[in-house]
Design a protein around this motif. Sequence first.
Motif, PDB file in Angstrom:
ATOM      1  N   GLY A  95      20.318  24.670  41.043  1.00 55.07           N
ATOM      2  CA  GLY A  95      18.927  24.214  41.056  1.00 55.07           C
ATOM      3  C   GLY A  95      18.737  22.941  40.247  1.00 55.07           C
ATOM      4  N   GLU A  96      19.383  22.873  39.090  1.00 56.82           N
ATOM      5  CA  GLU A  96      19.277  21.670  38.255  1.00 56.82           C
ATOM      6  C   GLU A  96      19.852  20.459  38.992  1.00 56.82           C
ATOM      7  N   GLN A  97      20.946  20.677  39.713  1.00 50.53           N
ATOM      8  CA  GLN A  97      21.519  19.566  40.473  1.00 50.53           C
ATOM      9  C   GLN A  97      20.607  19.176  41.628  1.00 50.53           C
ATOM     10  N   ALA A  98      20.004  20.157  42.277  1.00 50.39           N
ATOM     11  CA  ALA A  98      19.082  19.867  43.384  1.00 50.39           C
ATOM     12  C   ALA A  98      17.894  19.048  42.900  1.00 50.39           C
ATOM     13  N   VAL A  99      17.372  19.365  41.733  1.00 49.97           N
ATOM     14  CA  VAL A  99      16.249  18.606  41.176  1.00 49.97           C
ATOM     15  C   VAL A  99      16.651  17.154  40.969  1.00 49.97           C
ATOM     16  N   ARG A 100      17.864  16.935  40.455  1.00 53.76           N
ATOM     17  CA  ARG A 100      18.328  15.555  40.258  1.00 53.76           C
ATOM     18  C   ARG A 100      18.394  14.798  41.578  1.00 53.76           C
ATOM     19  N   ILE A 101      18.853  15.474  42.619  1.00 54.19           N
ATOM     20  CA  ILE A 101      18.932  14.834  43.941  1.00 54.19           C
ATOM     21  C   ILE A 101      17.538  14.530  44.463  1.00 54.19           C
ATOM     22  N   PHE A 102      16.626  15.483  44.328  1.00 55.53           N
ATOM     23  CA  PHE A 102      15.243  15.274  44.796  1.00 55.53           C
ATOM     24  C   PHE A 102      14.560  14.136  44.044  1.00 55.53           C
ATOM     25  N   LYS A 103      15.000  13.892  42.819  1.00 55.56           N
ATOM     26  CA  LYS A 103      14.420  12.800  42.029  1.00 55.56           C
ATOM     27  C   LYS A 103      15.124  11.473  42.275  1.00 55.56           C
ATOM     28  N   GLY A 104      16.089  11.449  43.216  1.00 54.45           N
ATOM     29  CA  GLY A 104      16.694  10.189  43.608  1.00 54.45           C
ATOM     30  C   GLY A 104      18.132   9.950  43.195  1.00 54.45           C
ATOM     31  N   THR A 105      18.732  10.829  42.422  1.00 57.13           N
ATOM     32  CA  THR A 105      20.133  10.641  42.042  1.00 57.13           C
ATOM     33  C   THR A 105      21.016  10.920  43.255  1.00 57.13           C
ATOM     34  N   LYS A 106      21.959  10.048  43.501  1.00 55.04           N
ATOM     35  CA  LYS A 106      22.884  10.246  44.608  1.00 55.04           C
ATOM     36  C   LYS A 106      23.838  11.398  44.254  1.00 55.04           C
ATOM     37  N   PRO A 107      24.091  12.290  45.198  1.00 59.66           N
ATOM     38  CA  PRO A 107      25.013  13.398  44.916  1.00 59.66           C
ATOM     39  C   PRO A 107      26.357  12.928  44.380  1.00 59.66           C
ATOM     40  N   SER A 108      26.838  11.780  44.851  1.00 57.38           N
ATOM     41  CA  SER A 108      28.131  11.266  44.390  1.00 57.38           C
ATOM     42  C   SER A 108      28.102  10.851  42.919  1.00 57.38           C
ATOM     43  N   GLU A 109      26.908  10.700  42.362  1.00 60.74           N
ATOM     44  CA  GLU A 109      26.775  10.314  40.954  1.00 60.74           C
ATOM     45  C   GLU A 109      26.627  11.522  40.026  1.00 60.74           C
ATOM     46  N   ILE A 110      26.547  12.683  40.597  1.00 58.89           N
ATOM     47  CA  ILE A 110      26.377  13.899  39.795  1.00 58.89           C
ATOM     48  C   ILE A 110      27.750  14.530  39.574  1.00 58.89           C
ATOM     49  N   PRO A 111      28.153  14.695  38.328  1.00 58.97           N
ATOM     50  CA  PRO A 111      29.463  15.303  38.075  1.00 58.97           C
ATOM     51  C   PRO A 111      29.480  16.776  38.490  1.00 58.97           C
ATOM     52  N   VAL A 112      30.654  17.256  38.787  1.00 54.23           N
ATOM     53  CA  VAL A 112      30.826  18.672  39.109  1.00 54.23           C
ATOM     54  C   VAL A 112      30.378  19.490  37.902  1.00 54.23           C
ATOM     55  N   ALA A 113      29.619  20.518  38.152  1.00 56.22           N
ATOM     56  CA  ALA A 113      29.126  21.370  37.076  1.00 56.22           C
ATOM     57  C   ALA A 113      29.841  22.716  37.116  1.00 56.22           C
TER      58      ALA A 113
END
Length: 131
Positions: free
Chosen positions: A79-97
């Motif tokens: 969910g935290e990662q989904a929020v980041r994506i919805f706020k505009g962060t590209k999935p490729s910029e989100i580190p594996v959690a």
Amino acid sequence: MEATVTNSGEVFAATQTLVGRVDGIYAIQDNTVISALESVLKVANKNQIPVLVPGIPSVERGGLATVGTSYYNLGKIAGEQAVRIFKGTKPSEIPVAYAKDFDIYLNQKSADEIGIKLPDDLVKKAKQVYK
């Protein structure tokens, strides 16, 4: 020791090949093995071999113990990662959690069935003890 299977129908026989050769079994997180977990447990319990399992549901089904995280905790991370994506962060910029909260889950009934006394300090540390 390893016991390799290609389908769930082979799990019972593969587990039997471990009897007398191992002190314990770790049932890996594999759909083939987990779908036939009761076959592993039947052989192991008959021969007083502890079975450690990869997840909480498998402890509920009769595995002796696991150290794991709940699906709730994993959902929070997703969910935290989904929020980041919805706020505009590209999935490729989100580190594996990875999960950070791990707890001990034990099955007292399984321990009793194979003649293992769970240490009191371990039982006290456990998030859940199934009976």
